[in-house]
Design an enzyme around this catalytic site. Structure first.
Site, PDB file in Angstrom:
ATOM      1  N   ARG A   1       0.833  -1.207   0.000  1.00 35.13           N
ATOM      2  CA  ARG A   1       0.000   0.000   0.000  1.00 35.13           C
ATOM      3  C   ARG A   1       0.864   1.252   0.000  1.00 35.13           C
ATOM      4  NH1 ARG A   1      -5.336  -0.689   0.022  1.00 35.13           N
ATOM      5  NH2 ARG A   1      -6.045  -2.806   0.505  1.00 35.13           N
ATOM      6  N   ASP A   2       0.431   2.244  -0.787  1.00 35.79           N
ATOM      7  CA  ASP A   2       1.146   3.520  -0.848  1.00 35.79           C
ATOM      8  C   ASP A   2       1.068   4.205   0.517  1.00 35.79           C
ATOM      9  OD1 ASP A   2       1.964   5.550  -3.443  1.00 35.79           O
ATOM     10  OD2 ASP A   2       1.646   6.481  -1.488  1.00 35.79           O
ATOM     11  N   ILE A   3       2.174   4.823   0.904  1.00 35.35           N
ATOM     12  CA  ILE A   3       2.246   5.460   2.220  1.00 35.35           C
ATOM     13  C   ILE A   3       1.397   6.736   2.277  1.00 35.35           C
ATOM     14  CG2 ILE A   3       4.253   6.970   1.838  1.00 35.35           C
ATOM     15  CD1 ILE A   3       5.384   5.844   4.500  1.00 35.35           C
TER      16      ILE A   3
ATOM     17  N   ASN B   1       4.296   6.521 -13.624  1.00 35.10           N
ATOM     18  CA  ASN B   1       5.019   7.751 -13.946  1.00 35.10           C
ATOM     19  C   ASN B   1       6.443   7.415 -14.344  1.00 35.10           C
ATOM     20  OD1 ASN B   1       2.790   9.435 -13.167  1.00 35.10           O
ATOM     21  ND2 ASN B   1       3.317   9.010 -11.033  1.00 35.10           N
TER      22      ASN B   1
ATOM     23  N   VAL C   1      10.137   8.038  -7.459  1.00 33.87           N
ATOM     24  CA  VAL C   1      10.944   6.880  -7.058  1.00 33.87           C
ATOM     25  C   VAL C   1      11.411   6.152  -8.323  1.00 33.87           C
ATOM     26  CG1 VAL C   1      11.019   4.739  -5.733  1.00 33.87           C
ATOM     27  CG2 VAL C   1       9.598   6.652  -4.931  1.00 33.87           C
TER      28      VAL C   1
ATOM     29  N   HIS D   1       7.173   1.175 -10.969  1.00 37.81           N
ATOM     30  CA  HIS D   1       6.025   0.801 -10.139  1.00 37.81           C
ATOM     31  C   HIS D   1       4.742   1.177 -10.860  1.00 37.81           C
ATOM     32  CE1 HIS D   1       7.459   4.806  -8.959  1.00 37.81           C
ATOM     33  NE2 HIS D   1       6.200   5.140  -8.734  1.00 37.81           N
TER      34      HIS D   1
ATOM     35  N   HIS E   1       0.919   2.189 -10.071  1.00 41.22           N
ATOM     36  CA  HIS E   1      -0.065   2.598  -9.065  1.00 41.22           C
ATOM     37  C   HIS E   1      -1.402   1.965  -9.445  1.00 41.22           C
ATOM     38  CE1 HIS E   1       2.199   6.210  -7.435  1.00 41.22           C
ATOM     39  NE2 HIS E   1       2.802   6.092  -8.608  1.00 41.22           N
TER      40      HIS E   1
HETATM   41  P1  5GP Z   1       5.897   8.228  -8.214  1.00 40.79           P
HETATM   42  O1  5GP Z   1       5.745   9.713  -8.098  1.00 40.79           O
HETATM   43  O2  5GP Z   1       7.352   7.819  -8.260  1.00 40.79           O
HETATM   44  O3  5GP Z   1       5.083   7.637  -9.309  1.00 40.79           O
HETATM   45  O4  5GP Z   1       5.248   7.617  -6.905  1.00 40.79           O
HETATM   46  C1  5GP Z   1       5.954   7.224  -5.792  1.00 40.79           C
HETATM   47  C2  5GP Z   1       4.943   6.791  -4.759  1.00 40.79           C
HETATM   48  O5  5GP Z   1       5.644   6.133  -3.723  1.00 40.79           O
HETATM   49  C3  5GP Z   1       4.168   7.943  -4.114  1.00 40.79           C
HETATM   50  O6  5GP Z   1       2.782   7.730  -4.308  1.00 40.79           O
HETATM   51  C4  5GP Z   1       4.555   7.863  -2.642  1.00 40.79           C
HETATM   52  O7  5GP Z   1       3.489   8.168  -1.769  1.00 40.79           O
HETATM   53  C5  5GP Z   1       5.027   6.438  -2.499  1.00 40.79           C
HETATM   54  N1  5GP Z   1       6.033   6.236  -1.469  1.00 40.79           N
HETATM   55  C6  5GP Z   1       7.157   6.973  -1.277  1.00 40.79           C
HETATM   56  N2  5GP Z   1       7.866   6.486  -0.249  1.00 40.79           N
HETATM   57  C7  5GP Z   1       7.177   5.416   0.212  1.00 40.79           C
HETATM   58  C8  5GP Z   1       7.422   4.484   1.264  1.00 40.79           C
HETATM   59  O8  5GP Z   1       8.400   4.542   1.997  1.00 40.79           O
HETATM   60  N3  5GP Z   1       6.491   3.496   1.433  1.00 40.79           N
HETATM   61  C9  5GP Z   1       5.394   3.397   0.640  1.00 40.79           C
HETATM   62  N4  5GP Z   1       4.551   2.384   0.904  1.00 40.79           N
HETATM   63  N5  5GP Z   1       5.142   4.238  -0.368  1.00 40.79           N
HETATM   64  C10 5GP Z   1       6.017   5.244  -0.575  1.00 40.79           C
END
Ligand code: 5GP
Length: 124
Positions: free
Chosen positions: A34-36, A96, A105, A109, A111
């Protein structure tokens, strides 16, 4: 151009067990948690265990086994969450990539967002 993988990214640390996560499914080649900072009632991140930076990197260089494992894991999660349109109210997947994609990140991944109406695809 070849991708360079930063093994200090937060998802690499999650995969190594260095920081905790809320796992909902794990297979040989895939982890889902799950997203944080959830943007919807269900907000799940699906990641390959392999060192891939983006969706295109994964699609180009992952093995057939990794790719099948990833997408079958995704399908299983949709089923378990009950969000697939044949049984539930639907979902959105987003991946993304890079600067214009606003990728925070640098580990590929997906979403999965579900549990509420998500609006049109883009706001700007
Ligand atoms: P991006 O912008 O790279 O597509 O999304 C990165 C996602 O990773 C974001 O939705 C963010 O909330 C999530 N995220 C960042 N750090 C952590 C973490 O330590 N644990 C979890 N579960 N999600 C994270």
């Amino acid at each position: 151009m070849a991708y360079t993988y930063d093994d200090q990214n937060i998802f690499a640390k999650i995969l190594r067990g260095e920081i905790p996560n809320n796992t909902i499914k794990e297979t040989d080649h895939t982890l889902a948690f799950r997203d944080i900072q959830p943007q919807a009632p269900d907000h799940v991140l699906v990641i390959p265990k392999g060192a891939y930076v983006t969706a295109d990197h994964f699609a180009a260089e992952a093995s057939d086994t990794e790719i099948v494992d990833f997408w079958r894991c995704f399908a299983a999660i949709c089923g378990e969450l009950g969000v697939a349109p044949d049984q539930g109210e639907g979902y959105r997947i987003i991946s993304n990539a890079g600067t214009n994609g606003v990728q925070d990140v640098p580990h590929f991944h997906l979403h999965i967002l579900a549990g509420r109406p998500l609006g049109r695809m883009l706001n700007s």
